[in-house]
Write an enzyme that holds these catalytic residues in place. Structure first.
Site, PDB file in Angstrom:
ATOM      1  N   ALA A 163       0.847  -1.197   0.000  1.00 29.43           N
ATOM      2  CA  ALA A 163       0.000   0.000   0.000  1.00 29.43           C
ATOM      3  C   ALA A 163       0.880   1.243   0.000  1.00 29.43           C
ATOM      4  CB  ALA A 163      -0.893  -0.022   1.232  1.00 29.43           C
ATOM      5  N   CYS A 187       4.799   5.418 -16.911  1.00 29.39           N
ATOM      6  CA  CYS A 187       4.153   4.331 -17.659  1.00 29.39           C
ATOM      7  C   CYS A 187       2.726   3.993 -17.211  1.00 29.39           C
ATOM      8  CB  CYS A 187       5.025   3.079 -17.591  1.00 29.39           C
ATOM      9  SG  CYS A 187       6.561   3.279 -18.504  1.00 29.39           S
TER      10      CYS A 187
HETATM   11  N1  LIG Z   1      10.514   4.939 -18.652  1.00 28.11           N
HETATM   12  C1  LIG Z   1      10.237   3.672 -18.429  1.00 28.11           C
HETATM   13  O1  LIG Z   1      10.432   3.154 -17.314  1.00 28.11           O
HETATM   14  C2  LIG Z   1       9.698   2.796 -19.531  1.00 28.11           C
HETATM   15  C3  LIG Z   1       9.663   1.393 -19.356  1.00 28.11           C
HETATM   16  C4  LIG Z   1       9.168   0.613 -20.401  1.00 28.11           C
HETATM   17  C5  LIG Z   1       8.681   1.201 -21.557  1.00 28.11           C
HETATM   18  N2  LIG Z   1       8.689   2.556 -21.687  1.00 28.11           N
HETATM   19  C6  LIG Z   1       8.201   3.132 -22.950  1.00 28.11           C
HETATM   20  O2  LIG Z   1       9.341   3.500 -23.739  1.00 28.11           O
HETATM   21  C7  LIG Z   1       9.076   4.700 -24.482  1.00 28.11           C
HETATM   22  C8  LIG Z   1      10.118   5.748 -24.149  1.00 28.11           C
HETATM   23  O3  LIG Z   1       9.983   6.082 -22.779  1.00 28.11           O
HETATM   24  P1  LIG Z   1      11.081   6.954 -22.018  1.00 28.11           P
HETATM   25  O4  LIG Z   1      10.666   7.030 -20.597  1.00 28.11           O
HETATM   26  O5  LIG Z   1      12.431   6.457 -22.360  1.00 28.11           O
HETATM   27  O6  LIG Z   1      10.839   8.373 -22.730  1.00 28.11           O
HETATM   28  P2  LIG Z   1      11.731   9.684 -22.619  1.00 28.11           P
HETATM   29  O7  LIG Z   1      10.780  10.808 -22.740  1.00 28.11           O
HETATM   30  O8  LIG Z   1      12.631   9.603 -21.436  1.00 28.11           O
HETATM   31  O9  LIG Z   1      12.667   9.614 -23.919  1.00 28.11           O
HETATM   32  C9  LIG Z   1      12.228   9.795 -25.215  1.00 28.11           C
HETATM   33  C10 LIG Z   1      13.351  10.410 -26.022  1.00 28.11           C
HETATM   34  O10 LIG Z   1      12.990  10.446 -27.400  1.00 28.11           O
HETATM   35  C11 LIG Z   1      13.524  11.630 -27.952  1.00 28.11           C
HETATM   36  N3  LIG Z   1      12.827  11.939 -29.214  1.00 28.11           N
HETATM   37  C12 LIG Z   1      11.550  12.344 -29.405  1.00 28.11           C
HETATM   38  N4  LIG Z   1      11.297  12.517 -30.711  1.00 28.11           N
HETATM   39  C13 LIG Z   1      12.441  12.197 -31.381  1.00 28.11           C
HETATM   40  C14 LIG Z   1      12.819  12.201 -32.739  1.00 28.11           C
HETATM   41  N5  LIG Z   1      11.955  12.543 -33.700  1.00 28.11           N
HETATM   42  N6  LIG Z   1      14.060  11.832 -33.060  1.00 28.11           N
HETATM   43  C15 LIG Z   1      14.944  11.484 -32.112  1.00 28.11           C
HETATM   44  N7  LIG Z   1      14.659  11.474 -30.786  1.00 28.11           N
HETATM   45  C16 LIG Z   1      13.413  11.827 -30.426  1.00 28.11           C
HETATM   46  C17 LIG Z   1      13.318  12.676 -26.867  1.00 28.11           C
HETATM   47  O11 LIG Z   1      14.146  13.794 -27.038  1.00 28.11           O
HETATM   48  C18 LIG Z   1      13.682  11.847 -25.627  1.00 28.11           C
HETATM   49  O12 LIG Z   1      15.051  11.967 -25.313  1.00 28.11           O
HETATM   50  C19 LIG Z   1       7.641   5.082 -24.138  1.00 28.11           C
HETATM   51  O13 LIG Z   1       6.784   4.540 -25.088  1.00 28.11           O
HETATM   52  C20 LIG Z   1       7.418   4.419 -22.798  1.00 28.11           C
HETATM   53  O14 LIG Z   1       6.075   4.140 -22.551  1.00 28.11           O
HETATM   54  C21 LIG Z   1       9.186   3.371 -20.718  1.00 28.11           C
END
Ligand SMILES: NC(=O)c1ccc[n+]([C@@H]2O[C@H](COP(=O)([O-])OP(=O)(O)OC[C@H]3O[C@@H](n4cnc5c(N)ncnc54)[C@H](O)[C@@H]3O)[C@@H](O)[C@H]2O)c1
Length: 430
Positions: free
Chosen positions: A255, A263
């Site tokens: 809890a 996410c």
């Molecule tokens: N953060 C987590 O713990 C986690 C875990 C599993 C899955 N995910 C999934 O993974 C994906 C990414 O999550 P995150 O937390 O790493 O996101 P984030 O926001 O930390 O990173 C995304 C990156 O993509 C870059 N970006 C955006 N558009 C771009 C482009 N056109 N060209 C190049 N770079 C570009 C941004 O500048 C940023 O650095 C999401 O779909 C999320 O749901 C995240």
């Protein structure tokens, strides 16, 4: 293998670093120049234990590079991971896929030889089909294969999770792409990671269904804790007792202040949106979202009761503000709801978080970051233990507060009830 990672955030950076550590040549691309310049200079833009050392080690070896040049990197790679963000659209439950499709359009232009294009970003079921359709309108199908390979790492434990995964889900009907990915993941499969090949749509849905299930599990025990409070039962006993049943399991059954992070909130909403689109009811997930959205009001009412209705001018200390320990990620942290609400009622908020000051509170006049736990707690009226960083586990509250009357509200149930009672500290918990 020449691997290109597009999007160097939490997932992209960890994925890129780990694949390079496993012997691949990796180039991580991002359109954020500052981020890429920092990384190239050895400065890590996020807080993630162990990442710093691993980035430096693999840059030194020459296997890991950073770039803003997407076109060149795509041309020179045979494996492309898309790791950009998929937030919810503004004021909507649906996933905003703009970042994904902007990247895909760029990949199309640079498709000069066979490439496996992999969505590691969390994307709604059938996104892979749409990517494939878009590319095949311009390029021969023999030049590419679109695969779904969702990521399950947790911030704060990302490297361990990536290097020792429970499962590797690969959604593809292409044997060629499957062989390439199986080879890439081979070192992790040899360590015991289960490799599961599914259809692309299944892989996409596995990710959402998993996140929604975990969010529901957390919400379930949070609701049980509400009942525990009414009937005088310790929810810790209940969760331990339940968790010992292997069918239930103890993880994600603690809890707390409600789930947050980058996410669970967005993915539960996006899944609900998909269900709506396909005219299917996901009533359990809908209840989970509603319950979690309301959770801060329950905590807020308790704070009011602890302070006997007088919040104005009270010093309230937050220990930790991130949604969980060992990350600097503030996205959808419960503190983002609680702190502004208390601030609005005139409280003086002082917070300490090991990951540093947060820009999210910059505009709030009476919300101050302290760079020491003792400063944040000094002469406070109420300490709210919000995030269970290890730094907070063994504090001598009497000494650091140095004041007669103060209370501790433990949102993670990390302190001993007995010790708090022995020390005559006014102690509240979930
Ligand atoms: N953060 C987590 O713990 C986690 C875990 C599993 C899955 N995910 C999934 O993974 C994906 C990414 O999550 P995150 O937390 O790493 O996101 P984030 O926001 O930390 O990173 C995304 C990156 O993509 C870059 N970006 C955006 N558009 C771009 C482009 N056109 N060209 C190049 N770079 C570009 C941004 O500048 C940023 O650095 C999401 O779909 C999320 O749901 C995240």
């Amino acid at each position: 293998m020449k691997v290109c990672i597009i999007g160097t955030g939490y997932v992209g950076l960890v994925t890129g670093v780990c694949f390079s550590d496993l012997g691949n040549n990796v180039i991580c691309v991002d359109n954020n120049k500052t981020k890429i310049n920092d990384l190239s200079a050895g400065k890590i833009p996020i807080y993630e234990p162990g990442l710093d050392e691993l980035v430096k080690k693999n840059c030194r070896s020459g296997r890991l590079k950073f770039s803003t040049d997407l076109s060149k990197t795509v041309k020179n790679s045979n494996i492309i991971f898309i790791c950009v963000g998929t937030p919810n659209k503004k004021n909507s439950y649906s996933a905003d896929l703009n970042q994904i499709f902007s990247v895909v359009r760029n990949i199309v232009k640079n498709l000069n030889k066979f490439k496996v294009i992999i969505t590691k970003s969390t994307v709604p079921v059938s996104t892979g089909d749409k990517i494939e359709k878009l590319i095949s309108q311009r390029k021969n199908k023999k030049l590419f294969s679109v695969v779904s390979n969702p990521e399950f790492l947790r911030e704060g434990e990302a490297i361990r999770d990536f290097m020792f995964p429970d499962r590797i889900i690969v959604g593809t009907d292409s044997s060629r792409a499957n062989t390439i990915l199986k080879n890439l993941y081979d070192p992790l499969i040899k360590r015991g990671g289960k490799y599961l090949r599914t259809s692309r749509r299944s892989a996409e849905l596995i990710k959402y269904a998993s996140n929604a299930f975990l969010a529901t599990k957390i919400t379930y025990i949070n609701e049980i804790s509400n009942l525990c409070e009414k009937v005088g039962v310790n929810v810790e006993d209940v969760s331990i007792g339940m968790g010992l049943d292997q069918r239930i399991g103890s993880r994600f059954l603690r809890a707390g202040p409600g789930y947050g992070g980058s996410c669970f909130p967005k993915d539960t909403r996006a899944l609900l949106n998909t269900a709506k689109k396909y005219k299917t009811s996901l009533s359990i997930i809908s209840s989970t979202i509603r319950s979690n959205d309301k959770r801060h009001t329950i905590l807020f009412d308790k704070v009011k009761r602890i302070l006997k209705g007088k919040i104005s001018k009270k010093k309230i200390t937050f220990l930790g503000v991130t949604f969980k320990p060992n990350t600097d990620d503030m996205r959808e942290s419960p503190a983002l709801k609680l702190i502004p609400k208390l601030h609005k009622l005139g409280a003086n908020i002082h917070y300490f978080d090991p990951s540093g000051i947060k820009s999210e509170f910059k505009k709030l006049k009476n919300v101050n970051f302290e760079n020491k736990i003792s400063l944040a707690c000094k002469k406070t009226d109420l300490i709210i233990l919000h995030t269970e960083w290890n730094e907070f586990r063994n504090l001598n509250f009497k000494k650091i507060v140095n004041k007669k009357n103060f209370s501790v509200y433990d949102l993670r149930n990390i302190y001993s009830l007995k010790k708090m009672k022995d020390n005559k500290i006014s102690y509240f918990r979930i």
